[in-house]
Scaffold this motif. Structure first.
Motif, short mmCIF file in Angstrom:
data_model
loop_
_atom_site.label_atom_id
_atom_site.label_comp_id
_atom_site.label_asym_id
_atom_site.label_seq_id
_atom_site.Cartn_x
_atom_site.Cartn_y
_atom_site.Cartn_z
N GLY A 66 51.06 70.22 91.85
CA GLY A 66 51.05 69.31 92.58
C GLY A 66 52.11 68.26 92.41
O GLY A 66 52.37 67.46 93.09
N LEU A 67 52.91 68.74 91.19
CA LEU A 67 54.03 67.65 90.86
C LEU A 67 55.42 68.36 91.51
O LEU A 67 56.31 67.67 91.87
CB LEU A 67 54.28 67.47 89.58
CG LEU A 67 53.21 66.38 88.77
CD1 LEU A 67 53.28 66.32 87.45
CD2 LEU A 67 52.67 65.52 89.55
N THR A 76 45.72 77.47 84.50
CA THR A 76 45.31 76.04 84.63
C THR A 76 46.31 75.30 84.33
O THR A 76 47.37 75.64 83.51
CB THR A 76 44.04 75.67 83.90
OG1 THR A 76 44.45 75.76 82.50
CG2 THR A 76 42.79 76.41 84.00
N LEU A 77 46.32 74.03 84.89
CA LEU A 77 47.43 73.00 84.50
C LEU A 77 46.97 72.13 83.60
O LEU A 77 46.11 71.22 83.79
CB LEU A 77 47.75 72.44 85.81
CG LEU A 77 49.03 73.24 86.67
CD1 LEU A 77 49.14 72.52 87.84
CD2 LEU A 77 50.43 73.20 85.87
N PRO A 78 47.48 71.85 82.43
CA PRO A 78 47.01 70.87 81.33
C PRO A 78 47.50 69.31 81.99
O PRO A 78 48.05 69.33 82.87
CB PRO A 78 47.95 71.22 80.06
CG PRO A 78 49.17 71.67 80.65
CD PRO A 78 48.92 72.45 82.04
N ARG A 79 46.76 68.60 80.98
CA ARG A 79 47.11 67.25 81.36
C ARG A 79 48.64 66.84 81.27
O ARG A 79 49.32 67.46 80.33
CB ARG A 79 46.39 66.18 80.17
CG ARG A 79 46.60 64.78 80.72
CD ARG A 79 45.56 63.89 79.58
NE ARG A 79 45.72 62.62 79.97
CZ ARG A 79 44.65 61.76 79.49
NH1 ARG A 79 43.92 62.10 78.43
NH2 ARG A 79 44.85 60.30 79.91
N GLU A 99 63.37 70.68 82.03
CA GLU A 99 61.94 71.22 82.36
C GLU A 99 60.81 70.26 82.65
O GLU A 99 59.65 70.70 82.72
CB GLU A 99 61.60 72.09 81.10
CG GLU A 99 62.49 73.41 80.91
CD GLU A 99 62.24 73.90 79.43
OE1 GLU A 99 61.48 75.02 79.62
OE2 GLU A 99 62.80 73.54 78.20
N ALA A 100 61.29 68.85 82.89
CA ALA A 100 60.28 67.98 83.23
C ALA A 100 60.16 68.30 84.75
O ALA A 100 60.94 68.58 85.52
CB ALA A 100 60.93 66.47 82.98
N ASP A 101 58.80 67.92 85.30
CA ASP A 101 58.46 68.18 86.70
C ASP A 101 59.09 67.03 87.44
O ASP A 101 59.60 67.25 88.53
CB ASP A 101 56.98 68.24 86.72
CG ASP A 101 56.41 69.64 86.18
OD1 ASP A 101 57.12 70.23 86.09
OD2 ASP A 101 55.21 69.62 85.75
N ILE A 102 58.85 65.66 86.78
CA ILE A 102 59.55 64.54 87.27
C ILE A 102 60.23 63.77 86.30
O ILE A 102 59.72 63.75 85.28
CB ILE A 102 58.29 63.64 87.81
CG1 ILE A 102 57.37 64.25 88.55
CG2 ILE A 102 58.74 62.32 88.54
CD1 ILE A 102 57.57 64.60 89.99
N VAL A 214 45.30 64.67 88.58
CA VAL A 214 46.65 64.05 88.72
C VAL A 214 47.06 63.96 90.08
O VAL A 214 46.72 64.90 90.77
CB VAL A 214 47.50 65.30 88.05
CG1 VAL A 214 49.02 64.96 88.18
CG2 VAL A 214 47.11 65.35 86.47
N PRO A 215 47.51 62.80 90.71
CA PRO A 215 47.83 62.60 91.89
C PRO A 215 49.20 63.70 92.34
O PRO A 215 49.99 64.08 91.65
CB PRO A 215 48.57 61.33 92.08
CG PRO A 215 47.82 60.50 91.01
CD PRO A 215 47.81 61.58 89.71
N ALA A 216 49.05 64.22 93.54
CA ALA A 216 50.05 65.33 94.08
C ALA A 216 50.76 64.76 95.17
O ALA A 216 50.11 63.97 95.83
CB ALA A 216 48.96 66.34 94.52
#
Length: 368
Positions: A66-67, A76-79, A99-102, A214-216
């Motif tokens: 979602g990011l 699964t996606l972790p926290r 490698e950061a999503d945001i 997690v907000p998407a």
């Protein structure tokens, strides 16, 4: 022998009656499937045996972040991990930032900026850092993604929040010190690192939830070509100091903007990969100096002027944030802008002397 339509019907009825009588007192058999060929000049019935269809497995839907809007290999996606990353000149080049999503960039104090990396999709990030201290607004940004805040120390106001509200945080100078290390090749305080595996291990031992809601973001079709906005193949963002001038150059083949700092390509020390973004949001925010040290209060709630860069185009709009949500870009028509699958960079600049004084862009690349 040729039958006309009137002679065909009695014969067909006779055959059907005989078949029904012969079935009396017996277990009814399943009739063979019949395909009826539409008549042309002469009506005919043709029996064609149909093979039973082979069962096919329905493929499991791909897990999408979602990011980033990209498929994820893991089940699964972790926290997320919200890591405070040192951006002083002595801390560059940093490790893990590609490698950061945001990736956020925002002022700290004295004109320096801090990076906040939101890590979720990439599990095997081998080195992240250098890691630095927390501020209230940095904590707020990381928490908006449901992340465990990773830092080393913090301002008094930030520590007051951490202690009062029992936040999920990992502080190197606190009880999470075992999950960090110092790199001897750099001088302190620009040499503190960790990695994704250590941080997740430490978060679990500290009792933090391994998964949260997690907000998407909303994402566009990756092949859609935007028809709105102004051409923007290069942009430049300035904060306060000349040593913090950030540039981005659009690569049409990769469909991403490559990040530059002080006129040089910005590379990840882990892998020498360019730090790139599919989406760049530059947003204006009110900044207020709080003390003699120069610590700031940076607004991350009220909204304001913003620019969105993607696919070589700039779109004007506003940034907005609802309670309990992340920062989003809203177009001038009031609708949330769709991001393109990939990494998003968000740069928060002061509103003074004006938002436009901190960002400029050109429709074509500038030759070096």
């Amino acid at each position: 022998m040729t039958m006309n339509r009137s002679s065909f019907r009695p014969l067909y009825a006779l055959i059907l009656t005989a078949a029904m009588l012969s079935a009396c007192g017996q277990e009814q058999a399943t009739p063979a499937p019949v395909r009826v060929v539409a008549p042309t000049a002469q009506p005919q019935l043709t029996e064609v045996p149909q093979p039973s269809p082979s069962p096919t497995a329905t493929p499991a839907p791909a897990l999408v972040s979602g990011l980033t809007g990209l498929p994820v290999a893991e089940g699964t996606l972790p926290r997320p991990l919200a890591v405070m990353i040192n951006n002083a000149p002595a801390a560059r080049p940093q490790s893990g930032i590609s490698e950061a999503d945001i990736l956020y960039e925002v002022l700290a104090e004295g004109g320096i900026t801090r990076l906040i990396g939101i890590f979720q999709s990439h599990e095997g990030v081998v080195k992240i850092g250098p890691i630095r201290s927390i501020r209230p607004y940095l904590l707020d940004i990381g928490e908006s993604y449901g992340g465990v805040t990773v830092h080393a120390g913090g301002s008094p106001d930030a520590y007051a929040i951490l202690q009062r509200e029992k936040k999920a945080d990992m502080d190197e100078i606190g009880r999470a010190g075992a999950y960090f290390w110092r790199d001897k090749e750099r001088k302190a305080p620009h040499n503190l690192y960790s990695n994704a595996a250590k941080l997740r291990e430490g978060a679990a031992k500290l009792g933090y939830a391994g998964s949260v809601k997690v907000p998407a973001l909303l994402f566009n079709d990756p092949d859609y070509i935007p028809v709105e906005g102004n051409p923007a193949l290069e942009l430049s963002v300035s904060f306060l100091l000349k040593s913090y001038t950030v540039g981005y150059k659009y690569n049409a083949e990769q469909r991403t903007y490559a990040r530059w700092v002080n006129g040089k390509p910005y590379l990840d020390l882990n892998n020498d990969s360019p730090v790139e973004a599919a989406n760049i949001i530059v947003m204006g925010s009110d900044h207020k100096v709080l003390d003699d040290v120069g610590r700031l209060k940076v607004d991350t709630e009220l909204g304001g002027e913003a620019l969105l860069f993607q696919r070589g185009v700039s779109v004007s709009g506003k940034w907005s944030r609802s309670p309990g949500d992340i920062i989003r870009f809203v177009k001038e028509d009031g609708k949330e802008a769709l991001m393109y699958p990939g990494v998003t960079h968000i740069l928060i600049v002061p509103n003074s002397p004006s938002f436009s004084s901190h960002v400029e862009y050109v429709p074509a690349p500038v030759s070096n």
